[in-house]
Design a protein around this motif. Structure first.
Motif, PDB file in Angstrom:
ATOM      1  N   GLU A   1       8.909   7.289  -5.991  1.00  0.00           N
ATOM      2  CA  GLU A   1       9.349   7.748  -7.308  1.00  0.00           C
ATOM      3  C   GLU A   1      10.083   6.633  -8.045  1.00  0.00           C
ATOM      4  O   GLU A   1      10.047   6.582  -9.265  1.00  0.00           O
ATOM      5  CB  GLU A   1      10.249   8.966  -7.166  1.00  0.00           C
TER       6      GLU A   1
ATOM      7  N   ARG B   1      11.220   2.270  -7.881  1.00  0.00           N
ATOM      8  CA  ARG B   1      10.832   0.984  -7.313  1.00  0.00           C
ATOM      9  C   ARG B   1      11.912  -0.032  -7.548  1.00  0.00           C
ATOM     10  O   ARG B   1      12.102  -0.410  -8.697  1.00  0.00           O
ATOM     11  CB  ARG B   1       9.549   0.529  -7.999  1.00  0.00           C
TER      12      ARG B   1
ATOM     13  N   ARG C   1       2.501  -0.477   4.582  1.00  0.00           N
ATOM     14  CA  ARG C   1       2.072   0.659   3.758  1.00  0.00           C
ATOM     15  C   ARG C   1       3.122   1.753   3.884  1.00  0.00           C
ATOM     16  O   ARG C   1       3.558   2.087   4.989  1.00  0.00           O
ATOM     17  CB  ARG C   1       0.710   1.107   4.259  1.00  0.00           C
TER      18      ARG C   1
ATOM     19  N   LEU D   1       2.193   2.686  -2.522  1.00  0.00           N
ATOM     20  CA  LEU D   1       3.268   2.605  -3.507  1.00  0.00           C
ATOM     21  C   LEU D   1       3.293   3.816  -4.436  1.00  0.00           C
ATOM     22  O   LEU D   1       4.333   4.116  -5.028  1.00  0.00           O
ATOM     23  CB  LEU D   1       3.143   1.315  -4.315  1.00  0.00           C
ATOM     24  N   ASN D   2       2.166   4.510  -4.559  1.00  0.00           N
ATOM     25  CA  ASN D   2       2.111   5.707  -5.397  1.00  0.00           C
ATOM     26  C   ASN D   2       3.006   6.821  -4.845  1.00  0.00           C
ATOM     27  O   ASN D   2       3.323   7.771  -5.564  1.00  0.00           O
ATOM     28  CB  ASN D   2       0.669   6.204  -5.540  1.00  0.00           C
ATOM     29  N   ARG D   3       3.435   6.730  -3.604  1.00  0.00           N
ATOM     30  CA  ARG D   3       4.339   7.722  -3.002  1.00  0.00           C
ATOM     31  C   ARG D   3       5.782   7.550  -3.470  1.00  0.00           C
ATOM     32  O   ARG D   3       6.605   8.442  -3.282  1.00  0.00           O
ATOM     33  CB  ARG D   3       4.322   7.607  -1.480  1.00  0.00           C
TER      34      ARG D   3
ATOM     35  N   GLU E   1       0.850  -1.189   0.000  1.00  0.00           N
ATOM     36  CA  GLU E   1       0.000   0.000   0.000  1.00  0.00           C
ATOM     37  C   GLU E   1       0.885   1.238   0.000  1.00  0.00           C
ATOM     38  O   GLU E   1       2.020   1.203   0.479  1.00  0.00           O
ATOM     39  CB  GLU E   1      -0.901   0.027   1.234  1.00  0.00           C
TER      40      GLU E   1
ATOM     41  N   THR F   1       8.353   9.117   2.530  1.00  0.00           N
ATOM     42  CA  THR F   1       9.502   8.800   1.679  1.00  0.00           C
ATOM     43  C   THR F   1      10.648   9.801   1.872  1.00  0.00           C
ATOM     44  O   THR F   1      11.665   9.692   1.204  1.00  0.00           O
ATOM     45  CB  THR F   1       9.100   8.803   0.193  1.00  0.00           C
TER      46      THR F   1
END
Length: 85
Positions: A52, A54, A76, A48-50, A46, A80
């Motif tokens: 930049e 991966r 989650r 993961l949209n935060r 959870e 960051t």
């Protein structure tokens, strides 16, 4: 009286946040659990949209949530900022 659920929740750190270095394993971001008593690593699934990148190059703050994903406790991303301690 302490229940097994209470003990397991305590060793897994459910609701706790940790600064963790993430690695990608089979397309899932995973971190070693910082509590040596934990029987599971942390699968970050959870927030993961935060991210930049991966996996991110620096540790991120992850909150442990009460779900199991592929044999890992779920986590989650909550922060960051590399300067956040």
């Amino acid at each position: 009286m302490t229940s097994i659920r209470d003990l397991l929740g305590e060793s897994l750190g459910i609701g706790e946040t940790y600064r963790l270095r993430l690695e990608e394993h089979d397309e899932t971001l995973v971190a070693d659990h910082p509590n040596d008593a934990s029987p599971m690593d942390i699968a970050v699934v959870e927030g993961l949209n935060r991210l930049e990148e991966r996996p991110p190059p620096e540790p991120v703050t992850v909150e442990v949530v009460a779900r199991v994903i592929d044999g890992c406790i779920a986590g989650r991303v909550v922060d960051t900022d590399p300067d956040h301690r």
